[in-house]
Design a protein around this motif. Sequence first.
Motif, PDB file in Angstrom:
ATOM      1  N   TYR A  83       0.854  -1.183   0.000  1.00 45.05           N
ATOM      2  CA  TYR A  83       0.000   0.000   0.000  1.00 45.05           C
ATOM      3  C   TYR A  83       0.892   1.236   0.000  1.00 45.05           C
ATOM      4  O   TYR A  83       1.196   1.801   1.040  1.00 45.05           O
ATOM      5  N   GLY A  84       1.310   1.662  -1.188  1.00 48.93           N
ATOM      6  CA  GLY A  84       2.263   2.751  -1.315  1.00 48.93           C
ATOM      7  C   GLY A  84       1.660   4.141  -1.278  1.00 48.93           C
ATOM      8  O   GLY A  84       2.378   5.135  -1.309  1.00 48.93           O
ATOM      9  N   LEU A  85       0.351   4.236  -1.201  1.00 50.65           N
ATOM     10  CA  LEU A  85      -0.334   5.529  -1.239  1.00 50.65           C
ATOM     11  C   LEU A  85      -1.214   5.650  -0.003  1.00 50.65           C
ATOM     12  O   LEU A  85      -2.031   4.769   0.276  1.00 50.65           O
ATOM     13  N   ARG A  86      -1.015   6.743   0.747  1.00 52.89           N
ATOM     14  CA  ARG A  86      -1.863   7.030   1.910  1.00 52.89           C
ATOM     15  C   ARG A  86      -2.559   8.355   1.676  1.00 52.89           C
ATOM     16  O   ARG A  86      -2.003   9.264   1.063  1.00 52.89           O
ATOM     17  N   ALA A  87      -3.763   8.479   2.215  1.00 50.38           N
ATOM     18  CA  ALA A  87      -4.524   9.709   2.024  1.00 50.38           C
ATOM     19  C   ALA A  87      -5.425   9.972   3.219  1.00 50.38           C
ATOM     20  O   ALA A  87      -5.734   9.066   4.001  1.00 50.38           O
ATOM     21  N   LEU A  88      -5.816  11.238   3.336  1.00 49.40           N
ATOM     22  CA  LEU A  88      -6.886  11.635   4.246  1.00 49.40           C
ATOM     23  C   LEU A  88      -8.074  11.980   3.360  1.00 49.40           C
ATOM     24  O   LEU A  88      -7.935  12.754   2.405  1.00 49.40           O
ATOM     25  N   ILE A  89      -9.201  11.405   3.665  1.00 50.44           N
ATOM     26  CA  ILE A  89     -10.413  11.679   2.887  1.00 50.44           C
ATOM     27  C   ILE A  89     -11.489  12.159   3.847  1.00 50.44           C
ATOM     28  O   ILE A  89     -11.755  11.508   4.861  1.00 50.44           O
ATOM     29  N   THR A  90     -12.073  13.306   3.528  1.00 50.10           N
ATOM     30  CA  THR A  90     -13.214  13.793   4.298  1.00 50.10           C
ATOM     31  C   THR A  90     -14.478  13.536   3.498  1.00 50.10           C
ATOM     32  O   THR A  90     -14.472  13.548   2.270  1.00 50.10           O
ATOM     33  N   VAL A  91     -15.560  13.298   4.223  1.00 48.09           N
ATOM     34  CA  VAL A  91     -16.864  13.046   3.604  1.00 48.09           C
ATOM     35  C   VAL A  91     -17.878  13.987   4.224  1.00 48.09           C
ATOM     36  O   VAL A  91     -17.969  14.091   5.453  1.00 48.09           O
ATOM     37  N   ARG A  92     -18.608  14.659   3.370  1.00 54.24           N
ATOM     38  CA  ARG A  92     -19.776  15.449   3.792  1.00 54.24           C
ATOM     39  C   ARG A  92     -20.984  14.664   3.313  1.00 54.24           C
ATOM     40  O   ARG A  92     -21.307  14.658   2.128  1.00 54.24           O
ATOM     41  N   ALA A  93     -21.604  13.957   4.257  1.00 52.97           N
ATOM     42  CA  ALA A  93     -22.657  13.007   3.908  1.00 52.97           C
ATOM     43  C   ALA A  93     -23.902  13.701   3.365  1.00 52.97           C
ATOM     44  O   ALA A  93     -24.282  14.770   3.837  1.00 52.97           O
ATOM     45  N   PHE A  94     -24.507  13.064   2.370  1.00 55.58           N
ATOM     46  CA  PHE A  94     -25.794  13.511   1.857  1.00 55.58           C
ATOM     47  C   PHE A  94     -26.855  13.253   2.922  1.00 55.58           C
ATOM     48  O   PHE A  94     -26.693  12.379   3.783  1.00 55.58           O
ATOM     49  N   MET A  95     -27.952  14.005   2.848  1.00 58.69           N
ATOM     50  CA  MET A  95     -29.066  13.852   3.788  1.00 58.69           C
ATOM     51  C   MET A  95     -29.492  12.382   3.834  1.00 58.69           C
ATOM     52  O   MET A  95     -29.741  11.776   2.796  1.00 58.69           O
TER      53      MET A  95
ATOM     54  N   GLN B 119      -5.192   4.114  -9.087  1.00 58.81           N
ATOM     55  CA  GLN B 119      -6.407   3.453  -9.581  1.00 58.81           C
ATOM     56  C   GLN B 119      -7.229   2.903  -8.421  1.00 58.81           C
ATOM     57  O   GLN B 119      -8.457   3.018  -8.407  1.00 58.81           O
ATOM     58  N   HIS B 120      -6.561   2.320  -7.445  1.00 60.12           N
ATOM     59  CA  HIS B 120      -7.235   1.812  -6.255  1.00 60.12           C
ATOM     60  C   HIS B 120      -7.945   2.956  -5.528  1.00 60.12           C
ATOM     61  O   HIS B 120      -9.102   2.825  -5.092  1.00 60.12           O
ATOM     62  N   LEU B 121      -7.269   4.111  -5.404  1.00 59.19           N
ATOM     63  CA  LEU B 121      -7.860   5.299  -4.795  1.00 59.19           C
ATOM     64  C   LEU B 121      -9.100   5.743  -5.561  1.00 59.19           C
ATOM     65  O   LEU B 121     -10.143   6.038  -4.973  1.00 59.19           O
ATOM     66  N   GLU B 122      -8.998   5.776  -6.875  1.00 56.10           N
ATOM     67  CA  GLU B 122     -10.130   6.207  -7.706  1.00 56.10           C
ATOM     68  C   GLU B 122     -11.349   5.307  -7.512  1.00 56.10           C
ATOM     69  O   GLU B 122     -12.472   5.793  -7.361  1.00 56.10           O
ATOM     70  N   ILE B 123     -11.137   4.016  -7.463  1.00 60.26           N
ATOM     71  CA  ILE B 123     -12.241   3.065  -7.251  1.00 60.26           C
ATOM     72  C   ILE B 123     -12.882   3.294  -5.883  1.00 60.26           C
ATOM     73  O   ILE B 123     -14.107   3.295  -5.739  1.00 60.26           O
ATOM     74  N   PHE B 124     -12.052   3.544  -4.889  1.00 57.41           N
ATOM     75  CA  PHE B 124     -12.553   3.794  -3.531  1.00 57.41           C
ATOM     76  C   PHE B 124     -13.389   5.068  -3.482  1.00 57.41           C
ATOM     77  O   PHE B 124     -14.474   5.087  -2.900  1.00 57.41           O
ATOM     78  N   ILE B 125     -12.904   6.126  -4.106  1.00 57.81           N
ATOM     79  CA  ILE B 125     -13.657   7.392  -4.124  1.00 57.81           C
ATOM     80  C   ILE B 125     -14.988   7.210  -4.853  1.00 57.81           C
ATOM     81  O   ILE B 125     -16.018   7.741  -4.428  1.00 57.81           O
ATOM     82  N   ASP B 126     -14.987   6.449  -5.940  1.00 63.59           N
ATOM     83  CA  ASP B 126     -16.238   6.178  -6.658  1.00 63.59           C
ATOM     84  C   ASP B 126     -17.268   5.519  -5.755  1.00 63.59           C
ATOM     85  O   ASP B 126     -18.468   5.785  -5.871  1.00 63.59           O
ATOM     86  N   GLU B 127     -16.824   4.673  -4.844  1.00 64.68           N
ATOM     87  CA  GLU B 127     -17.726   4.044  -3.871  1.00 64.68           C
ATOM     88  C   GLU B 127     -18.225   5.081  -2.859  1.00 64.68           C
ATOM     89  O   GLU B 127     -19.400   5.125  -2.530  1.00 64.68           O
TER      90      GLU B 127
END
Length: 146
Positions: free
Chosen positions: A63-75, A113-121
Motif C-alpha cells: 500500500y504505497g499511497l496514503r490519504a486523508l479523505i473527508t466526507v460530507r454526507a448527503f441527507m 487506480q485503487h484510490l479512484e475506485i474507492f472514491i467512486d464508492e
Amino acid sequence: MKLDSIHSRILNLLQKNARISNTEIAKQVGISSPAVAERIKKMEDLGVISKYMAQVNYSALGYGLRALITVRAFMGRLKPFLHQVKSYKEVINCYRITGNENIVMEVVFENQQHLEIFIDELITYGETKTQIILSNVVAHHPIDKI
C-alpha cells in the motif's frame, strides 16, 4: 491521574517500543524493575494505557499511497455510511468530526487506480475531499509535552 516525570518517561518509552522489557525501562528511568511493573499496572488500571499495538508499515504490504479523505454526507446517508465504513479494508482510522464535513478517514491504497475506485464508492454517500499524505511529521508527542 497526574503523571510525574517517571510515569512520563515510562509512557514515552512504551510509545516508542511497546515490547520494551520492564528491566530495560528500569535501567533508563533509574528505578527497579518491580517499581516499573507497578507503575505500568497502575496506568493500565486507570485507563492511561489503554492498549498495546504494532505499528504497521503499509508500504511494505504493497500500500504505497496514503490519504486523508473527508466526507460530507448527503441527507440520510450518514448512518448507512457509518455502518459500511467498518467493512472497508483500506480504512486505517475513521473519525466523526465537527465542521462542514462529517467524517475524516486515514486510508491506504495500492496505487492511484485503487484510490479512484474507492472514491467512486464513497461518492454514493456524500461529497469527498482527498489529500494525499506525503510524510509523517509527528508520530506522537512525548507525554511530558502535553
